[in-house]
Each structure stands twice: as C-alpha cells, then as structure tokens.
Design an enzyme around this catalytic site. Structure first.
Site, mmCIF file in Angstrom:
data_model
loop_
_atom_site.group_PDB
_atom_site.id
_atom_site.type_symbol
_atom_site.label_atom_id
_atom_site.label_comp_id
_atom_site.label_asym_id
_atom_site.label_seq_id
_atom_site.Cartn_x
_atom_site.Cartn_y
_atom_site.Cartn_z
ATOM 1 N N ARG A 122 45.563 30.480 71.107
ATOM 2 C CA ARG A 122 44.647 31.074 70.142
ATOM 3 C C ARG A 122 45.415 31.585 68.916
ATOM 4 N NH1 ARG A 122 39.984 33.968 73.882
ATOM 5 N NH2 ARG A 122 39.534 32.147 75.167
ATOM 6 N N CYS A 167 34.088 45.982 79.816
ATOM 7 C CA CYS A 167 34.308 45.282 81.080
ATOM 8 C C CYS A 167 35.806 45.188 81.327
ATOM 9 C CB CYS A 167 33.656 43.896 81.049
ATOM 10 S SG CYS A 167 34.639 42.633 80.208
#
Length: 569
Positions: A146, A476
C-alpha cells in the site's frame, strides 16, 4: 504414510485467481443502475483499486424497517507516496470532496487522502479526476503493498528529499502491473484476446494479505516503524544517509478473545546500503508471497510469517532472493512518535508549519473553517503540503516573504488556535469507525474528542496538561489508528464499551497490554483518573506515562508479543 492434505484456501484466494488480474465484473457492476452496490466478489476486488464499498450504519435499521436497500456509498483512498503533494493537488482534492464526496477530506494514518460518501454513479468519474491530478488510488487497499510512508522531517529537508525519493521509488516498483485499473477507471485500451497480463512480483493471486512499508528518520519515529510489515530506519553520518536498518514483521490487527492473533512490533533484520533498498523490498514481498498463509486470513500477515519461519530463516531467505548480504545493525535513537507542531525552519531556509488536524478530518465547523482556510492557503502557496503519519498536515517550504500571509489566513479561520490544546490531544489519533466502517464495533472518530475533553479536566487537576501522552482509539481490533502502540489504547469491544490498554513506550517500540476489558466511559475516566494523578505525583524525572504504568504495576511489559500480549497481568 498418511497423505498430507493441503489446507483449503480462503475464499479471497479464489476470487483473486478468477478475477482476470483484478478485473472481475467491476465494469458490469458499475453499469447496473438497479442497485447502488457491487457484487460481493467485486467488492473484494475494488479494494485493490483503492475503493471500499460502505453503507451508512446510522440509517441501516430505519431503512430495513422501510424495506429499503442499505444506503450504499464508496470510500476512495488516494495514494500519496511519502505524503507530499502540490498546492494544485490539494485544491483538486478539496474540489473533489465537494463535488463527489461528503464535503470533507480525511487525512489517514498512512499519509493518504480518503473521500467518503461517493455514490456508485459518480465513482468512475471521481477516480478519473483523481488521476488527472497526477495522483491515483491503485493499490491503496487490497492484498498488495500500500501507500509507502516516510518521515516528512521539515527540519532535515536535505535528508527528507532522499527518503521521499526512496518512498516514491519503492511505491512505483511494487505497484501492480495489471492493466485492469486503466481499463476500468481511465477508459484505457482493453487487453486483446491474444495478450496476457503479467504480475512479475505478485503473481496471479497477489499477496496473502495487505502489506505496509515505511521509512523513518531518527530521532523521529513519527511513522511508527514497528507497526509495519517492512521498515527502513535511515542511518545518517555527516548529514548524509549511509544506509538503512531494516525492520520486518510489524502489524497491529488481532481478534478479540483469539490468542492465536496478536499485534506485533517489528524485528530488526539488519543494516543495508541505500542502493540495496529496493532489492530488499522486493525480496521481502516475494518471501511473504510464497510463504504467507493463504488458508487463514487472520494468520496471513507478514508478522505471522516471520514468527513461524523464525527471524534467522527469514533473513536468509531474503538474502538469497535479493543477493544482498544484510549487515549488523547500526546504532540509532528514537525520541518520540509524535509530530513537531508549529513553525520550523529547515536547512533549506524555508519555513514548515505543522498543523493539528483532529483525527485527520478536514472540514469547516462553527468553531473553525479548516477546509476553507487550507483552500485559501493553497491558492497562494508555492511550496508543498505534507501529510503526516499522525493524521496532521504540514504546509511546507514557505518563504520568509510568504510566511506572514499564510499565518494571517490561518489565524482568520481559527487554525493557529488549534495548537493551544493539551499534549494528550496533540498526540491523539482515531480511525473512522461508525457510521461507515463495516467492521466497527464502537464509535471512534466521533467519540474520542469528547472523551479527551473529559480526561483534560483530570490533566488540569494533576498539572499534566502540557505533558505529551499518546492516546489512540479504534472502533475494532484491526488497529488502523495503531492503538496497540499507544500509551493509552482504546479498542472498541461493543457499543459504548472499549478495551483499555496501557504500557506502550513513548518511542513506539513496545506494545501495550490489556488493563480493563469492556470499560464504559465512566469506568475509563475513573481508571485513568487514579493512574494519571498517581503518575503526576510519583513519576521519575523524564519518565513517560507508558513506562510508569509498568513500573507502578498496572500492567506487565510486552516483550514477546506471541506470549506476553495475552498473558495475565
């Protein structure tokens, strides 16, 4: 002898295998006006193109009652290798946010732009116009390398130029070669039936999971190098980079109540020369490609590959593939993971201003007109804009003559006042979480600012308002805001409840550890009040908060993630 049965590959592996190098049926899905969504398989493939399908969870239940489809939209992530863009590119991002997205720009924890709220019928035009601004979204997500991050380092600009180039070179070298992106989004020529796509580095099924690379320049660890799959620590002598210490196997994600998963701080692999950096990057990527777990995506990151192979075996494989002999580590020192705020004059005699952008969200509010102010600055600014790894923004390369004009615009819209806040807030980060992230269990970006306000009252009482304490929150346990390397880490457990982690190092090389499970806001405030007041009274000279929580016995130090992270305190 019993026959060895190969484990069943994860569904994502089949999707990639059958995707014709990331094409799938994305084009057909974009043309379908019956729904605002794409198919499940194409939703996985568009991640490789830098796009996530989302829906507004705030209205999900009401729409279900009315028997309506979910309120689908898309998030597009724009790669900015090294985080540096021009003033014109900033203006284009500002325009696209208003034209196609929700009117805000999100600066990510990986020096990228994010647009939220793009509807399907506008998606292709948005991606096209991003590319027309000489930026792109390819490989901003998905099972590939990425956006490559590097230290924006405004006060060592000569060295910054070198690491910036390396970030761009690595990004270009590891960008997927498939022509699918140009065919789908940019109306490029479609591949003839007699031709074949080739992915010389990734192969047909790419990597087992996402892959992240960063470059740090000591004494600043603002890129959180130990949180990433592959890292380069610049070793500087006489003002020049003589090479890099390489780190491997960092990663933040884990799963609640699953001790087979854990965040992990990267290991030191060794020292390499500058000319070997790209060879090492490719060798590490291909080692992960061929050895990473393709059956269990929870066990597929490089951190588990390094753990399973062992560091020495992993190093030997990288040396074999790269043809580079990795040398003994060189000495270096990190001092912090945060940004240096305010004006700094670089070695190029230009000024660089680091602004606090709370949780990376660029928008106009009743209190301050951030988006408007930055637009006005971009119109007159001849330097650059630099996105930091902490969701903040540097207005870079400002001349002496232009400095007062830039500051006047920022003062007019209230941005300079944003620096007059607590050390805790200036060292805070949050992921997006609700309402758009489908993985979020709790609030994060919308909640952390208010929680910090409550904690600031404790800091004021204890005389700690100006102390730098790192606090991060995620909705999360995937860890997008790198909470497991925060001195105070808050990870969503369920609506209104968070796991509270303590004990990470201020310099980012030690993980934190669970202190309280499923804590409510009242419990978080009560727990932190006791610890912060005691810290103010009992800390040693120069002792940071994370170190104190270990010395005072609140948590044990995490030295080996695989065994220590889940162990009892």
């Amino acid at each position: 002898m019993a026959e060895t049965i190969a484990p069943k590959l994860s569904k994502n592996e089949t999707i990639k295998e059958n995707s014709a190098f990331l094409r799938g049926t994305i084009l057909e899905g974009l043309a379908d006006v019956i729904t605002g969504a794409l198919s499940d398989d194409d939703t996985q493939l568009t991640k490789f193109h830098g796009i996530y399908q989302q829906d507004d969870r705030d209205v999900r239940n009401e729409r279900r009652k009315q028997k309506l489809d979910k309120a689908y939209s898309f998030m597009a992530r724009v790669r900015v290798p090294g985080g540096v863009c021009t003033s014109q590119q900033w203006l284009e991002m500002d325009r696209l946010a208003d034209t196609y997205a929700n009117g805000t720009i999100k600066l990510t924890t990986r020096q990228a732009f994010q647009f939220h709220g793009i509807i399907k019928s506008n998606l292709k035009q948005t991606i096209k116009e991003i590319n027309e601004a000489c930026l792109d979204t390819i490989a901003a997500c998905g099972d590939v390398n990425r956006n490559v991050m590097c230290n924006p380092n405004p006060h060592q600009s000569a060295v910054h130029a070198q690491v910036q180039k390396l970030a761009e070179d690595i990004s270009n070298h590891l960008t997927p070669a498939t022509r699918a992106y140009h065919e789908i989004w940019l109306d490029g020529d479609k591949m003839a039936s007699s031709e074949e796509d080739v992915e010389p580095i990734y192969g047909k099924t790419y990597l087992p999971r996402k892959f992240k690379i960063v470059i740090a320049v000591p004494p600043s660890n603002d890129v959180d190098i130990f949180a990433h799959d592959l890292g380069y620590i610049a070793i500087i002598e006489d003002g020049k980079i003589i090479g890099y210490n390489v780190t491997v196997g960092g990663g933040m994600g884990m799963t609640h109540n699953n001790s087979a998963t854990y965040p992990r701080a990267a290991d030191h692999l060794g020292f390499i020369l500058p000319e070997d950096a790209i060879k090492i990057a490719e060798a590490v990527v291909t080692t992960q490609r061929d050895n990473g777990d393709r059956a269990d995506r929870k066990h597929a990151r490089l951190k588990y590959t390094v753990e399973d192979m062992g560091l020495d075996t992993f190093r030997a494989e990288v040396e074999k593939r790269s043809g580079v002999k990795i040398q003994k580590l060189r000495d270096y020192t990190f001092e912090s993971t945060g940004d240096r705020y305010g004006w700094v004059k670089g070695v190029d005699e230009k000024w660089h201003l680091t602004l606090f952008i709370q949780n990376g969200r660029v928008l106009d509010t009743a209190e301050y007109s951030m988006k408007t102010a930055l637009r006005e600055v971009a119109k007159i600014h001849t330097g650059d804009f630099r996105l930091t790894a902490n969701q903040n923004l540097i207005i870079g390369a400002v001349s002496d003559a232009a400095k007062s004009s830039v500051e006047a615009i920022l003062n007019e819209h209230g941005l300079m006042d944003r620096l007059n806040t607590s050390g805790l807030r200036l060292n805070s980060m949050a992921c997006v979480a609700l309402p758009t992230c489908g993985l979020a269990l709790s609030e994060s970006e919308r909640y952390l600012p208010d929680l910090i306000t409550d904690i600031e009252s404790i800091l004021d009482e204890a005389g700690l308002r100006d102390d730098e304490i790192v606090i991060r929150m995620t909705g999360c346990p995937n860890g997008c805001a790198r909470p497991f390397l925060a001195e105070i880490g808050l990870v969503g457990r369920s609506p209104g409840k968070y796991n509270l982690y303590l004990g990470a190092s201020f310099t980012g090389n030690r993980l934190n550890k669970l202190y309280r499970d499923s804590a409510t806001q009242e419990q978080i405030i009560a727990e932190l009040r006791e610890i912060l007041v005691r810290y103010a009274k009992e800390r040693n000279e120069g002792e940071h908060f994370g170190d104190f929580t270990i010395r005072a016995g609140y948590v044990k130090a995490v030295n080996v993630a695989k065994t220590d992270f889940w162990a009892e305190n």
